[in-house]
Design a protein around this motif. Structure first.
Motif, PDB file in Angstrom:
ATOM      1  N   ASP A 212       0.832  -1.214   0.000  1.00  0.00           N
ATOM      2  CA  ASP A 212       0.000   0.000   0.000  1.00  0.00           C
ATOM      3  C   ASP A 212       0.865   1.263   0.000  1.00  0.00           C
ATOM      4  OD1 ASP A 212      -2.005  -1.809   0.296  1.00  0.00           O
ATOM      5  OD2 ASP A 212      -2.787  -1.028   2.183  1.00  0.00           O
TER       6      ASP A 212
ATOM      7  N   ASP B 240      10.130  -5.677   2.535  1.00  0.00           N
ATOM      8  CA  ASP B 240       9.189  -5.925   3.639  1.00  0.00           C
ATOM      9  C   ASP B 240       8.392  -7.146   3.171  1.00  0.00           C
ATOM     10  OD1 ASP B 240       7.337  -5.730   5.691  1.00  0.00           O
ATOM     11  OD2 ASP B 240       6.247  -4.062   4.779  1.00  0.00           O
TER      12      ASP B 240
ATOM     13  N   ASN C  98       8.361  -8.902 -10.385  1.00  0.00           N
ATOM     14  CA  ASN C  98       8.886  -9.647  -9.246  1.00  0.00           C
ATOM     15  C   ASN C  98      10.226  -9.035  -8.854  1.00  0.00           C
ATOM     16  OD1 ASN C  98      10.176 -11.838  -7.657  1.00  0.00           O
ATOM     17  ND2 ASN C  98       8.344 -12.944  -8.277  1.00  0.00           N
ATOM     18  N   PHE C  99      10.467  -8.887  -7.550  1.00  0.00           N
ATOM     19  CA  PHE C  99      11.732  -8.256  -7.150  1.00  0.00           C
ATOM     20  C   PHE C  99      12.946  -9.129  -7.464  1.00  0.00           C
ATOM     21  CE2 PHE C  99      10.177  -9.537  -2.671  1.00  0.00           C
ATOM     22  CZ  PHE C  99      10.962 -10.685  -2.583  1.00  0.00           C
TER      23      PHE C  99
ATOM     24  N   HIS D 114       5.594   2.389   3.800  1.00  0.00           N
ATOM     25  CA  HIS D 114       6.993   2.774   3.994  1.00  0.00           C
ATOM     26  C   HIS D 114       7.421   3.760   2.897  1.00  0.00           C
ATOM     27  CE1 HIS D 114       6.957  -1.184   6.125  1.00  0.00           C
ATOM     28  NE2 HIS D 114       7.716  -0.524   6.970  1.00  0.00           N
TER      29      HIS D 114
ATOM     30  N   ASP E  75       6.199  -4.071  -7.084  1.00  0.00           N
ATOM     31  CA  ASP E  75       5.348  -5.096  -6.458  1.00  0.00           C
ATOM     32  C   ASP E  75       4.909  -6.081  -7.536  1.00  0.00           C
ATOM     33  OD1 ASP E  75       3.670  -5.000  -3.481  1.00  0.00           O
ATOM     34  OD2 ASP E  75       3.119  -6.515  -4.974  1.00  0.00           O
ATOM     35  N   ALA E  76       4.877  -7.357  -7.174  1.00  0.00           N
ATOM     36  CA  ALA E  76       4.459  -8.395  -8.115  1.00  0.00           C
ATOM     37  C   ALA E  76       2.949  -8.361  -8.335  1.00  0.00           C
ATOM     38  CB  ALA E  76       4.872  -9.766  -7.578  1.00  0.00           C
TER      39      ALA E  76
HETATM   40  C1  LIG Z   1       4.293  -6.861   3.613  1.00  0.00           C
HETATM   41  S1  LIG Z   1       3.717  -6.274   2.081  1.00  0.00           S
HETATM   42  C2  LIG Z   1       4.470  -4.694   1.950  1.00  0.00           C
HETATM   43  C3  LIG Z   1       3.711  -3.609   2.639  1.00  0.00           C
HETATM   44  C4  LIG Z   1       4.283  -2.225   2.432  1.00  0.00           C
HETATM   45  N1  LIG Z   1       5.606  -2.091   2.989  1.00  0.00           N
HETATM   46  C5  LIG Z   1       3.361  -1.183   3.022  1.00  0.00           C
HETATM   47  O1  LIG Z   1       3.771  -0.498   3.968  1.00  0.00           O
HETATM   48  O2  LIG Z   1       2.222  -1.056   2.554  1.00  0.00           O
HETATM   49  C6  LIG Z   1       4.588  -7.215   0.910  1.00  0.00           C
HETATM   50  C7  LIG Z   1       4.277  -6.870  -0.531  1.00  0.00           C
HETATM   51  O3  LIG Z   1       5.289  -7.480  -1.315  1.00  0.00           O
HETATM   52  C8  LIG Z   1       4.738  -8.038  -2.476  1.00  0.00           C
HETATM   53  N2  LIG Z   1       5.639  -9.130  -2.858  1.00  0.00           N
HETATM   54  C9  LIG Z   1       5.859 -10.294  -2.211  1.00  0.00           C
HETATM   55  N3  LIG Z   1       6.787 -11.027  -2.855  1.00  0.00           N
HETATM   56  C10 LIG Z   1       7.171 -10.300  -3.938  1.00  0.00           C
HETATM   57  C11 LIG Z   1       8.116 -10.508  -4.985  1.00  0.00           C
HETATM   58  N4  LIG Z   1       8.849 -11.627  -5.057  1.00  0.00           N
HETATM   59  N5  LIG Z   1       8.273  -9.539  -5.904  1.00  0.00           N
HETATM   60  C12 LIG Z   1       7.552  -8.390  -5.831  1.00  0.00           C
HETATM   61  N6  LIG Z   1       6.631  -8.144  -4.876  1.00  0.00           N
HETATM   62  C13 LIG Z   1       6.450  -9.079  -3.935  1.00  0.00           C
HETATM   63  C14 LIG Z   1       3.338  -8.468  -2.083  1.00  0.00           C
HETATM   64  O4  LIG Z   1       2.497  -8.466  -3.215  1.00  0.00           O
HETATM   65  C15 LIG Z   1       2.950  -7.391  -1.050  1.00  0.00           C
HETATM   66  O5  LIG Z   1       2.241  -6.348  -1.656  1.00  0.00           O
END
Ligand SMILES: C[S@@+](CC[C@H](N)C(=O)[O-])C[C@H]1O[C@@H](n2cnc3c(N)ncnc32)[C@H](O)[C@@H]1O
Length: 301
Positions: free
Chosen positions: A30, A101, A79-80, A33, A51-52
């Motif tokens: 969202d 995160d 994807n990261f 951070h 973000d994926a």
């Molecule tokens: C814990 S949330 C992050 C929340 C964010 N820091 C905030 O304050 O709103 C993790 C996010 O990472 C994304 N995510 C998870 N694995 C991923 C990847 N391999 N590549 C890209 N995004 C990824 C998920 O879709 C999710 O939206």
């Protein structure tokens, strides 16, 4: 419900963002951070938000009301694990800080893709619904031994074998395609093992389906593989003196981060958190998701 960013004060303390520095948030979610960092790197600092999940990117994009912010926030739905290629393609840099995160956000649970065992949805669990295997394909397609190993390894589930056996018995009657079917199957295994008549035999304050859902989500999204791939790229992408902060939510992730940081020579990175930083009691009280969070930070030498 919007996602409450975890350990935001601690992350900001380690990043200590200054005007005109550039940052990357590999897990935009969202943007909790990300927006806090963007505010501090004004007037010219940029943040690349990855973000994926296409819905996460679309929602953050639609919420940008101000042109100035729009110019400084660069969004990428990917994807990261492709971090280095994204940075190269966008010619983004120099990069002072990178945040991971990990896992899912409160908003991920609202996507209707079967992440929550409290809802009745199709068993999907893909962060990126455009490709890859769905949770239902594992539950209905893998053999019993493979399912048991998955639940044991990625869920650290004590009843892995019992649950796998129940899954195989139930799917013979009818394919398990909805989250509630899977939850009920897990509950059957627990009730039987614990000789309990309770509808939900809670174990140590945790719903019995928690670990099964965690294991499936990790496998579906190859979360540990992506983490292993992104860490060396993140160090490479950082400028000298830059910082990499990782928030892990379970021991499998945290172990990978810890071992990766320790495996690098001192000449390359400096560990800033000898022990992982955990959330304050106050934060955990207000946001129970922070309970399992562990923050580790390194600086590039
Ligand atoms: C814990 S949330 C992050 C929340 C964010 N820091 C905030 O304050 O709103 C993790 C996010 O990472 C994304 N995510 C998870 N694995 C991923 C990847 N391999 N590549 C890209 N995004 C990824 C998920 O879709 C999710 O939206």
């Amino acid at each position: 419900m919007a996602h409450v960013p975890v350990m935001i004060e601690e992350v900001l303390k380690f990043f200590d963002p200054k005007p005109n520095q550039n940052f990357i948030d590999c897990t935009l979610g969202d943007g909790g951070h990300a927006f806090a960092v963007l505010e501090r790197i004004a007037p010219n600092g940029q943040l690349l938000g990855i973000d994926a999940d296409p819905d996460a990117i679309a929602i953050v994009e639609s919420g940008i009301r101000n042109q100035e912010l729009g110019n400084r926030l660069i969004l990428e739905n990917d994807n990261f694990r492709n971090l280095a290629a994204i940075v190269r393609e966008k010619k983004f840099g120099p990069v002072y800080g990178i945040l991971l995160d990990l896992g899912f956000s409160t908003s991920t649970l609202e996507r209707g893709r079967g992440f929550s065992f409290e809802k009745d949805e199709l068993l999907d669990m893909r962060f990126d619904p455009r490709g890859g295997i769905r949770a239902a394909e594992i539950v209905n397609g893998w053999d019993q031994r493979q399912i048991a190993e998955l639940l044991e390894e990625y869920g650290e589930e004590k009843l892995a074998r019992e649950i796998a056996s129940k899954i195989v018995a139930e799917r013979k009657k009818k394919p398990i395609v909805m989250t509630k079917q899977l939850v009920e199957t897990v509950l059957m295994a627990y009730r039987e093992k614990l000789k309990s008549k309770q509808e939900v035999p809670w174990v140590g304050g945790i719903h019995p389906a928690t670990k099964t859902f965690q294991a499936l989500r990790i496998e579906v999204n190859d979360e540990l593989g992506a983490l292993q791939e992104v860490l060396p790229q993140a160090v490479e992408v950082l400028q000298a003196g830059g910082r990499l902060a990782v928030i892990a939510f379970h021991s499998l992730e945290d172990r990978i981060v810890k071992q990766f940081f320790r495996s690098w020579p001192d000449a390359k990175i400096k560990i800033l958190t000898k022990k992982p930083v955990v959330a304050s009691d106050e934060e955990i009280k207000n946001n129970p998701k922070a309970r399992s969070a562990k923050l580790r930070v390194v600086a590039k030498v």
